[in-house]
Write a protein that holds these residues in place. Structure first.
Motif, short mmCIF file in Angstrom:
data_model
loop_
_atom_site.label_atom_id
_atom_site.label_comp_id
_atom_site.label_asym_id
_atom_site.label_seq_id
_atom_site.Cartn_x
_atom_site.Cartn_y
_atom_site.Cartn_z
N VAL A 1 0.84 -1.19 0.00
CA VAL A 1 0.00 0.00 0.00
C VAL A 1 0.88 1.24 0.00
CG1 VAL A 1 -0.23 -0.24 2.55
CG2 VAL A 1 -1.82 1.23 1.32
N LEU A 2 0.43 2.23 -0.75
CA LEU A 2 1.14 3.53 -0.78
C LEU A 2 0.15 4.61 -0.38
CD1 LEU A 2 3.40 5.54 -1.59
CD2 LEU A 2 2.59 5.39 -3.94
N LEU A 3 0.51 5.40 0.63
CA LEU A 3 -0.31 6.52 1.09
C LEU A 3 0.36 7.82 0.66
CD1 LEU A 3 -2.56 7.73 3.06
CD2 LEU A 3 -0.78 7.68 4.81
N VAL A 4 -0.41 8.71 0.01
CA VAL A 4 0.17 10.00 -0.37
C VAL A 4 -0.74 11.13 0.09
CG1 VAL A 4 1.32 9.07 -2.41
CG2 VAL A 4 -0.94 10.09 -2.66
N CYS B 1 -2.48 10.93 14.61
CA CYS B 1 -2.60 10.55 13.21
C CYS B 1 -1.23 10.15 12.64
CB CYS B 1 -3.20 11.74 12.43
SG CYS B 1 -3.53 11.38 10.72
N VAL B 2 -0.20 10.92 12.95
CA VAL B 2 1.14 10.59 12.45
C VAL B 2 1.61 9.26 13.06
CG1 VAL B 2 3.57 11.30 12.54
CG2 VAL B 2 1.82 12.94 11.86
N GLU B 3 1.28 9.02 14.32
CA GLU B 3 1.70 7.76 14.95
C GLU B 3 1.03 6.55 14.30
OE1 GLU B 3 1.61 7.85 19.24
OE2 GLU B 3 3.01 9.53 19.32
N LEU B 4 -0.20 6.73 13.82
CA LEU B 4 -0.85 5.65 13.08
C LEU B 4 -0.04 5.31 11.83
CD1 LEU B 4 -4.63 6.59 12.91
CD2 LEU B 4 -3.71 4.47 13.83
N ILE B 5 0.43 6.36 11.15
CA ILE B 5 1.22 6.16 9.93
C ILE B 5 2.55 5.49 10.26
CG2 ILE B 5 2.36 7.35 8.00
CD1 ILE B 5 0.00 9.39 8.13
N VAL B 6 3.18 5.94 11.34
CA VAL B 6 4.44 5.31 11.77
C VAL B 6 4.20 3.83 12.08
CG1 VAL B 6 6.21 5.32 13.60
CG2 VAL B 6 5.44 7.48 12.61
N ASP B 7 3.08 3.51 12.73
CA ASP B 7 2.75 2.10 13.01
C ASP B 7 2.57 1.32 11.72
OD1 ASP B 7 2.79 2.65 15.68
OD2 ASP B 7 0.64 2.51 16.01
N GLY B 8 1.91 1.93 10.74
CA GLY B 8 1.71 1.25 9.45
C GLY B 8 3.05 1.00 8.76
N LEU B 9 3.94 1.99 8.79
CA LEU B 9 5.26 1.84 8.16
C LEU B 9 6.06 0.73 8.82
CD1 LEU B 9 6.13 5.63 7.74
CD2 LEU B 9 5.76 3.99 5.88
N ALA B 10 5.86 0.58 10.15
CA ALA B 10 6.62 -0.45 10.88
C ALA B 10 6.19 -1.86 10.49
CB ALA B 10 6.44 -0.24 12.39
N ALA B 11 5.05 -1.99 9.82
CA ALA B 11 4.57 -3.33 9.44
C ALA B 11 5.47 -3.97 8.39
CB ALA B 11 3.13 -3.26 8.92
N GLY B 12 6.26 -3.18 7.69
CA GLY B 12 7.19 -3.77 6.72
C GLY B 12 7.35 -2.93 5.48
N PRO B 13 8.30 -3.32 4.62
CA PRO B 13 8.59 -2.51 3.43
C PRO B 13 7.47 -2.51 2.40
CG PRO B 13 9.93 -4.51 3.45
CD PRO B 13 9.19 -4.48 4.75
N HIS B 14 6.43 -3.35 2.59
CA HIS B 14 5.30 -3.33 1.65
C HIS B 14 4.43 -2.09 1.86
CE1 HIS B 14 3.92 -5.22 5.38
NE2 HIS B 14 2.74 -4.69 5.10
N ALA B 15 4.67 -1.35 2.95
CA ALA B 15 3.87 -0.15 3.24
C ALA B 15 4.74 1.10 3.09
CB ALA B 15 3.31 -0.23 4.65
N ALA B 16 4.30 2.04 2.27
CA ALA B 16 5.06 3.29 2.08
C ALA B 16 4.11 4.47 2.21
CB ALA B 16 5.73 3.30 0.70
N ALA B 17 4.59 5.56 2.76
CA ALA B 17 3.75 6.75 2.94
C ALA B 17 4.59 7.98 2.63
CB ALA B 17 3.23 6.81 4.37
#
Ligand SMILES: Cc1cc2nc3c(=O)[nH]c(=O)nc-3n(C[C@H](O)[C@H](O)[C@H](O)COP(=O)(O)OP(=O)(O)OC[C@H]3O[C@@H](n4cnc5c(N)ncnc54)[C@H](O)[C@@H]3O)c2cc1C
Length: 566
Positions: free
Chosen positions: A44-47, A192-208
């Motif tokens: 997933v990519l979040l922009v 909100c930013v911490e949610l994104i940091v948590d998502g990024l920590a799930a692995g390299p398949h997640a980018a924001a």
């Protein structure tokens, strides 16, 4: 033009433009879906065209609430969901969301008694002030929705004498008050930013990426423009989730679809440095209604007072600003409830406005437009191959439930299974949160032993970041550090930590959304210059970029927040 460099991993993201899900919009709804999909292993990519959490999600009344007045509109499903989600937020993000005693003063007993059923039947379209009796029924229902959860106490009514004893400055015409509990989201931008940091920590398949705008589409590709460098490139998504809030129709237009999903309404807030008003409300939010049924709140935000909000039709979310007429309206409302307290314009230290992404109008009375959320699908067509799911509405409070619904739907489309639920999943610095004073002291002592930082310093970090203080402290302890000259409670390496680990791109990201420095009136020109030095040192800014960032931030503070730095 002075350009800002992206972090090194940015180029690698562009090597493979194929992605299962592209989320456009990094407000609370986009961030919530991003975290959930990332946890399920979906690439997933979040922009976001600006910073994360810089739209409506940064313009809230700071309430995690069920919305007792939505009962009157017959929105029972929404209220039940919102009350549950409020309780989950209090449990999953204890570092930023706290139970909030909310007191409503009443000046009428029976008003609104017949409005509720009439509105429910669709026979009444104009809202009005609700009296104590109809509110009692609403609060009884409100409590009933969370009877078994026990996260917050039940409501209670107090007669006039008792109410005035508790709030001596309250208008003596008051008949009674009702106090019930909701939640206070103290720092929504950080959550909100911490949610994104948590998502990024799930692995390299997640980018924001912030400052990356969706600007066009053709065939199976979406064109993204880097707002920092002006460069454009494209990604190839299987599914697009349009979480761009009040901009949803504009983004759909860029994606070659004509929609009219949103009928946004603007709301403004003021932050006042007013010790007398702050003392008058104690630790309670005062929540009351104008004669026309519009809601006004006076909210304790640390040692300051938050006043809001208005509800005015608005078609251009980029133009939302707090106007002098809105300030007059707030003044009149304060005078109604606390007639003995005078407020002056020079006590305003910050103002902000945002546009609620409400569904296109079903009512002329803005307060009556549904606050519920829905997903609207637009099929591939017009030469564009991917489906777009637009996230319409949705309160801050209900973001997790909305994200869960959207994630489940996306997993079905992708033919995948859910791996993990977010219902009881702590967010960011709410993970492994020590409950109670003794547990907190043990946690701090262990961190002090591990990092060598003093307890007093760690306590400040813990109040600011919850258990994310551990990551900040480890970073701080890894090199020599010193307090900022202009703000002894922040340090140089703390600023570097935020800049490097929380996707700061512009100086205003730091002062408006990674910290509360601007909102709480703690900023001055000297401190801004020092913060620009520290951020620039961490991010490798040239002197020209540093200078441009200071100028940009000053202009933005003046234009959007009525703040002029000296
Ligand atoms: C005044 C006010 C008070 C409120 N108070 C409360 C409250 O107390 N409690 C509560 O629960 N809810 C409250 N709400 C509602 C809640 O804040 C919003 O419903 C919620 O924040 C909407 O989030 P969102 O992610 O859908 O939209 P947004 O937060 O607006 O996010 C949309 C994002 O999309 C980005 N974007 C736009 N165009 C593009 C593009 N082309 N490319 C990439 N990105 C793009 C924007 O930059 C923005 O960051 C309030 C709302 C307002 C306005």
């Amino acid at each position: 033009m002075a350009t800002i460099k992206r972090p090194g991993d940015f180029e690698s993201m562009l090597q493979d433009p194929v992605v299962s899900v592209l989320i456009i919009g990094g407000g609370i709804n986009g961030a919530g879906v991003f975290r959930d999909l990332a946890l399920q292993g979906v690439d997933v990519l979040l922009v976001d065209k600006g910073d994360f959490c810089s739209g409506a999600s940064a313009a809230t009344s700071h309430m995690a609430h069920g919305g007792v007045r939505y009962l009157e509109n017959g929105e029972f499903r929404l209220v039940r969901e919102a009350v549950r989600e409020r309780n989950r937020l209090i449990r999953n993000a204890p570092h930023y969301v706290r139970p909030l005693p909310t007191t409503m003063p009443f000046f009428k007993w029976f008003s609104g008694l017949f409005n509720a059923p009439l509105k429910f039947l669709g026979w009444l379209h104009e809202p009005g002030e609700r009296g104590a009796v109809v509110t009692k029924i609403g609060l009884w229902l409100y409590d009933a929705y969370t009877r078994t959860q026990g996260t917050v106490p039940r409501h209670r009514f107090a007669a006039r004498r008792k109410s005035l004893a508790q709030f001596p400055q309250l208008n003596p015409r008051v008949l009674c008050t009702a106090t019930y509990f909701d939640g206070a989201i103290l720092v929504p931008e950080r959550l909100c930013v911490e949610l994104i940091v948590d998502g990024l920590a799930a692995g390299p398949h997640a980018a924001a990426r912030n400052y990356l705008a969706a600007v066009g589409a053709a065939d199976s590709r979406v064109t993204l423009r880097d707002e920092l460098t002006g460069e454009s490139f494209s990604v190839q998504p299987e599914i697009v989730i349009n979480a761009s809030g009040a901009w949803i129709d504009a983004v759909n237009g860029a994606l070659q679809r004509e929609t009219r999903f949103i009928g946004g309404t603007k709301g403004s807030h003021l932050i006042l440095d007013h010790p007398e008003l702050r003392a008058a409300i104690g630790e309670h939010e005062i929540f009351f209604e104008n004669d026309d049924g519009r809601i006004v709140l006076i909210f304790p935000l640390r040692d300051k007072v938050l006043i809001g909000t208005s509800d005015l039709h608005c078609d251009d979310p980029d133009s939302a600003r707090c106007t002098p007429q809105e300030v007059d309206y707030f003044w009149a409302m304060i005078a109604k409830v606390f007639p003995g307290i005078s407020v002056q314009r020079d006590q305003i230290i910050f103002s902000f406005s945002g546009v609620r992404p409400l569904p296109a109008r079903q009512s002329d009375a803005t307060g009556q437009i549904s606050r519920d959320h829905s997903v609207r699908l637009t099929w591939p067509g017009d030469g564009v191959d991917f489906p777009v799911y637009s996230l319409v509405g949705g309160k801050w409070t209900t973001f997790r439930a909305f994200s869960e619904q959207v994630t489940d739907m996306t997993l079905t489309v992708l033919g995948r299974e859910r791996r993990q639920s977010t219902r009881n999943l702590p967010i960011g610095g709410g993970k492994d949160y020590p409950r109670g004073a003794a547990a907190e002291q043990r946690w701090l002592a262990a961190l002090s032993a591990e990092t060598g930082l003093q307890l007093a310093r760690l306590e400040i970090l813990f109040r600011r970041y919850g258990t994310r203080a551990a990551a900040a402290a480890a970073f701080i302890a890894a090199d020599a550090d010193q307090s900022l000259q202009c703000h002894p409670y922040f340090s140089q390496r703390e600023i570097a930590f935020l800049a490097l680990h929380e996707r700061v791109a512009h100086l205003d990201d730091l002062i408006l959304r990674r910290t509360s420095l601007a909102m709480l009136g703690e900023l001055n020109a000297e401190l801004l210059a020092e913060l620009a030095d520290m951020t620039g040192a961490a991010l490798g800014w040239s002197e020209a970029v540093r200078q441009a960032e200071v100028e940009r931030t000053c202009a933005l503070l003046a234009d959007r927040h009525g703040v002029r730095l000296h």
